[in-house]
Scaffold this motif. Structure first.
Motif, PDB file in Angstrom:
ATOM      1  N   GLU A  31      89.509   5.233  26.112  1.00 59.00           N
ATOM      2  CA  GLU A  31      90.490   5.898  26.888  1.00 59.00           C
ATOM      3  C   GLU A  31      90.783   7.078  26.442  1.00 59.00           C
ATOM      4  OE1 GLU A  31      94.306   3.610  26.496  1.00 59.00           O
ATOM      5  OE2 GLU A  31      93.377   1.914  27.285  1.00 59.00           O
ATOM      6  N   ILE A  32      90.990   8.292  27.252  1.00 62.99           N
ATOM      7  CA  ILE A  32      91.083   9.497  26.705  1.00 62.99           C
ATOM      8  C   ILE A  32      92.150  10.092  27.731  1.00 62.99           C
ATOM      9  CG2 ILE A  32      89.764  11.843  26.899  1.00 62.99           C
ATOM     10  CD1 ILE A  32      87.143  10.351  26.624  1.00 62.99           C
ATOM     11  N   LYS A  33      92.774  10.885  26.989  1.00 62.84           N
ATOM     12  CA  LYS A  33      93.806  11.801  27.715  1.00 62.84           C
ATOM     13  C   LYS A  33      93.690  13.226  27.461  1.00 62.84           C
ATOM     14  CE  LYS A  33      98.053   8.828  27.815  1.00 62.84           C
ATOM     15  NZ  LYS A  33      99.378   8.944  27.584  1.00 62.84           N
ATOM     16  N   ALA A  34      93.046  13.987  28.645  1.00 62.45           N
ATOM     17  CA  ALA A  34      92.566  15.193  28.580  1.00 62.45           C
ATOM     18  C   ALA A  34      93.520  16.225  28.860  1.00 62.45           C
ATOM     19  CB  ALA A  34      91.345  15.515  29.591  1.00 62.45           C
ATOM     20  N   ARG A  35      93.819  17.108  27.944  1.00 61.56           N
ATOM     21  CA  ARG A  35      94.833  18.618  28.345  1.00 61.56           C
ATOM     22  C   ARG A  35      93.902  19.551  28.950  1.00 61.56           C
ATOM     23  NH1 ARG A  35     100.224  16.748  27.785  1.00 61.56           N
ATOM     24  NH2 ARG A  35     100.077  15.100  26.009  1.00 61.56           N
ATOM     25  N   VAL A  36      94.197  19.810  29.992  1.00 58.22           N
ATOM     26  CA  VAL A  36      93.341  20.855  30.722  1.00 58.22           C
ATOM     27  C   VAL A  36      93.977  22.228  30.997  1.00 58.22           C
ATOM     28  CG1 VAL A  36      92.113  18.933  31.801  1.00 58.22           C
ATOM     29  CG2 VAL A  36      94.138  19.923  33.088  1.00 58.22           C
ATOM     30  N   ASP A  37      93.179  23.268  31.157  1.00 59.54           N
ATOM     31  CA  ASP A  37      93.838  24.347  31.537  1.00 59.54           C
ATOM     32  C   ASP A  37      93.555  24.932  32.705  1.00 59.54           C
ATOM     33  OD1 ASP A  37      95.395  24.665  29.008  1.00 59.54           O
ATOM     34  OD2 ASP A  37      93.432  25.019  28.104  1.00 59.54           O
ATOM     35  N   GLY A  38      94.114  25.871  33.489  1.00 61.08           N
ATOM     36  CA  GLY A  38      93.963  26.501  34.564  1.00 61.08           C
ATOM     37  C   GLY A  38      94.888  27.766  35.113  1.00 61.08           C
ATOM     38  N   GLN A  39      94.493  28.470  36.263  1.00 64.45           N
ATOM     39  CA  GLN A  39      95.331  29.433  36.604  1.00 64.45           C
ATOM     40  C   GLN A  39      96.529  28.839  37.123  1.00 64.45           C
ATOM     41  OE1 GLN A  39      93.408  31.633  39.267  1.00 64.45           O
ATOM     42  NE2 GLN A  39      94.641  33.592  38.703  1.00 64.45           N
ATOM     43  N   LEU A  40      96.675  27.657  37.672  1.00 65.05           N
ATOM     44  CA  LEU A  40      97.917  27.188  38.770  1.00 65.05           C
ATOM     45  C   LEU A  40      98.437  25.738  38.072  1.00 65.05           C
ATOM     46  CD1 LEU A  40      96.266  27.714  42.132  1.00 65.05           C
ATOM     47  CD2 LEU A  40      98.310  28.588  41.221  1.00 65.05           C
ATOM     48  N   THR A  41      99.674  25.805  38.049  1.00 63.29           N
ATOM     49  CA  THR A  41     100.444  24.497  37.957  1.00 63.29           C
ATOM     50  C   THR A  41     101.793  24.468  38.875  1.00 63.29           C
ATOM     51  OG1 THR A  41     100.283  24.968  35.341  1.00 63.29           O
ATOM     52  CG2 THR A  41     102.230  23.387  36.128  1.00 63.29           C
ATOM     53  N   PHE A  42     101.573  23.089  39.524  1.00 63.89           N
ATOM     54  CA  PHE A  42     102.465  22.758  40.665  1.00 63.89           C
ATOM     55  C   PHE A  42     103.211  21.619  40.234  1.00 63.89           C
ATOM     56  CE2 PHE A  42      99.002  24.964  43.150  1.00 63.89           C
ATOM     57  CZ  PHE A  42      99.812  25.804  43.640  1.00 63.89           C
ATOM     58  N   ASN A  43     104.294  21.261  40.796  1.00 65.49           N
ATOM     59  CA  ASN A  43     105.096  19.896  40.755  1.00 65.49           C
ATOM     60  C   ASN A  43     104.936  19.206  41.839  1.00 65.49           C
ATOM     61  OD1 ASN A  43     106.858  21.334  42.275  1.00 65.49           O
ATOM     62  ND2 ASN A  43     108.614  20.554  40.947  1.00 65.49           N
ATOM     63  N   SER A  44     104.007  19.566  42.741  1.00 68.34           N
ATOM     64  CA  SER A  44     103.895  18.641  44.209  1.00 68.34           C
ATOM     65  C   SER A  44     102.400  18.473  44.298  1.00 68.34           C
ATOM     66  CB  SER A  44     104.488  19.321  45.200  1.00 68.34           C
ATOM     67  OG  SER A  44     103.974  20.584  45.254  1.00 68.34           O
ATOM     68  N   LEU A  45     102.119  17.383  45.069  1.00 67.10           N
ATOM     69  CA  LEU A  45     100.739  16.927  45.387  1.00 67.10           C
ATOM     70  C   LEU A  45     100.181  17.943  46.216  1.00 67.10           C
ATOM     71  CD1 LEU A  45      99.583  13.499  45.916  1.00 67.10           C
ATOM     72  CD2 LEU A  45      98.975  15.094  47.441  1.00 67.10           C
ATOM     73  N   ARG A  46     100.802  18.308  47.313  1.00 69.74           N
ATOM     74  CA  ARG A  46     100.060  18.826  48.440  1.00 69.74           C
ATOM     75  C   ARG A  46      99.534  20.220  48.017  1.00 69.74           C
ATOM     76  NH1 ARG A  46     104.396  16.113  50.934  1.00 69.74           N
ATOM     77  NH2 ARG A  46     103.546  14.802  52.442  1.00 69.74           N
ATOM     78  N   GLN A  47     100.426  20.960  47.403  1.00 71.32           N
ATOM     79  CA  GLN A  47      99.963  22.318  46.777  1.00 71.32           C
ATOM     80  C   GLN A  47      98.851  22.085  45.992  1.00 71.32           C
ATOM     81  OE1 GLN A  47     103.462  21.541  47.477  1.00 71.32           O
ATOM     82  NE2 GLN A  47     103.421  22.882  49.032  1.00 71.32           N
ATOM     83  N   ARG A  48      98.467  21.197  45.224  1.00 71.24           N
ATOM     84  CA  ARG A  48      97.481  21.044  44.395  1.00 71.24           C
ATOM     85  C   ARG A  48      96.284  20.626  44.936  1.00 71.24           C
ATOM     86  NH1 ARG A  48      98.490  16.250  40.539  1.00 71.24           N
ATOM     87  NH2 ARG A  48     100.502  15.938  41.774  1.00 71.24           N
ATOM     88  N   LEU A  49      96.288  19.882  46.241  1.00 68.18           N
ATOM     89  CA  LEU A  49      95.349  19.350  47.080  1.00 68.18           C
ATOM     90  C   LEU A  49      94.675  20.760  47.692  1.00 68.18           C
ATOM     91  CD1 LEU A  49      93.491  17.563  48.303  1.00 68.18           C
ATOM     92  CD2 LEU A  49      95.338  16.989  49.855  1.00 68.18           C
ATOM     93  N   GLU A  50      95.775  21.452  48.363  1.00 64.71           N
ATOM     94  CA  GLU A  50      95.332  22.789  49.136  1.00 64.71           C
ATOM     95  C   GLU A  50      94.832  23.659  48.132  1.00 64.71           C
ATOM     96  OE1 GLU A  50      97.153  26.219  51.607  1.00 64.71           O
ATOM     97  OE2 GLU A  50      98.689  24.906  51.158  1.00 64.71           O
ATOM     98  N   ALA A  51      95.261  24.003  46.879  1.00 61.52           N
ATOM     99  CA  ALA A  51      94.655  25.002  45.891  1.00 61.52           C
ATOM    100  C   ALA A  51      93.192  24.731  45.593  1.00 61.52           C
ATOM    101  CB  ALA A  51      95.307  25.023  44.796  1.00 61.52           C
ATOM    102  N   ALA A  52      92.903  23.186  45.592  1.00 67.08           N
ATOM    103  CA  ALA A  52      91.579  22.593  45.175  1.00 67.08           C
ATOM    104  C   ALA A  52      90.799  22.847  46.177  1.00 67.08           C
ATOM    105  CB  ALA A  52      91.561  21.214  44.725  1.00 67.08           C
ATOM    106  N   GLN A  53      91.240  22.687  47.778  1.00 62.53           N
ATOM    107  CA  GLN A  53      90.225  22.814  48.756  1.00 62.53           C
ATOM    108  C   GLN A  53      89.886  24.453  48.895  1.00 62.53           C
ATOM    109  OE1 GLN A  53      92.960  21.454  51.626  1.00 62.53           O
ATOM    110  NE2 GLN A  53      92.041  19.416  51.608  1.00 62.53           N
ATOM    111  N   LEU A  54      90.617  25.274  47.936  1.00 61.17           N
ATOM    112  CA  LEU A  54      90.349  26.605  48.431  1.00 61.17           C
ATOM    113  C   LEU A  54      89.700  27.210  47.077  1.00 61.17           C
ATOM    114  CD1 LEU A  54      93.931  28.182  49.585  1.00 61.17           C
ATOM    115  CD2 LEU A  54      91.945  27.873  51.077  1.00 61.17           C
TER     116      LEU A  54
END
Length: 297
Positions: A214-237
């Motif tokens: 089992e692994i819990k990965a702490r990841v980094d990036g330019q964007l953080t959201f608290n909703s699903l739809r915005q994360r999905l759209e950001a990945a598509q872009l």
């Protein structure tokens, strides 16, 4: 005097729970000034301050908290008995309040509820979409919907959906530029779109499992959201990789706007459950909804 006190006590309970005259007035269908006048009258008759008021907030005093704890259950019991009278009608009727997370509403609740409401037009359902783990008793909800592992042991839990799997996905253009991660450890070298947790405000760690590891990965990036739809759209872009429920990205995988990686590291886990206090007396309307939502593999 009894009628006046009864109405004002009910108004006080709503204000104390909402912590806001504005929200309480909206729920009660009265003006804020009328509600404030009623609370002041109650305090004068009882000769004790029940609420602490500031320009930004309202909160019960110690005496107010004691009053909420002592009379709140009785009002709830009265409401429950009144709701139960609806069971004597030919057609089921009543009001049901539910709290659920964003994905739970989309995947488990709303698909069933659309047909349920059409079948029972006299049943009203209020849904509060909140990803936090709310106290359904203090929040005066009839039930909540959460993952099985999040449901408290003292609650009645009814399974309403299949097991779930998460998926790590990204846009084809992203992988052309940054390459493909082969293990969860490789995510340290990638741009990832994070999720802010609703409870303590931390960042959610992506969870992986393979061959007992089992692994819990702490990841980094330019964007953080608290909703699903915005994360999905950001990945598509192409802004980065995202970690989402498998069913939430299935359409994007099918049309090629997203590509999946690390699939062998994403193990299934318990799906959604409807949960409610075992001691609560249930109306026929609520029982019908429970049966409609119950998962049948």
């Amino acid at each position: 005097m009894l009628k006046e006190n009864f109405n004002d006590l009910m108004s006080f309970l709503v204000v104390a729970r909402e912590r806001s005259f504005t929200r309480a007035a909206a729920k009660l269908g009265v003006s804020q000034s009328a509600l404030s006048h009623a609370i002041r009258g109650l305090e004068e008759r009882l000769e004790v301050r029940l609420l602490t008021r500031t320009t930004r907030s309202v909160a019960p005093t110690a005496a107010g908290e004691k009053l909420v704890d002592s009379i709140g259950p009785h009002f709830a019991e009265i409401e429950s008995h009144l709701d139960a009278l609806s069971d004597m009608r030919d057609r089921p009727t009543g009001n049901i309040r539910l709290t659920a997370g964003e994905h739970a509403v989309d995947s488990a609740l709303w698909p069933v509820l659309k047909n349920f409401l059409a079948e029972y037009p006299d049943i009203n359902v209020e849904i509060i979409v909140d990803n936090a783990l709310m106290d359904i008793v203090s929040g005066r909800f009839d039930a909540g919907i959460r993952l099985g592992e999040q449901v408290a042991k003292d609650m009645v839990a009814v399974r309403i959906g299949p097991e779930l799997r998460m998926a790590v996905v990204g846009a084809p253009a992203y992988f052309e530029k940054y390459g493909i991660p082969m293990t969860p450890q490789d995510l340290q070298n990638h741009r990832c779109i994070n999720m802010r947790l609703p409870t303590l405000g931390g960042i959610y760690a992506w969870e992986f499992e393979k061959d007992g590891q089992e692994i819990k990965a702490r990841v980094d990036g330019q964007l953080t959201f608290n909703s699903l739809r915005q994360r999905l759209e950001a990945a598509q872009l192409g802004f980065g990789l995202v970690y989402l429920p498998e069913d939430a990205v299935s359409r994007s995988l099918a049309d090629g706007t997203l590509v999946r990686v690390l699939e062998d590291w994403c193990a299934p886990f318990s799906g959604y459950y409807l949960y409610y206090p075992s001691r609560k007396q249930h109306t026929k309307a609520f029982s019908l909804l429970v049966e409609a939502l119950r998962y049948r593999a």
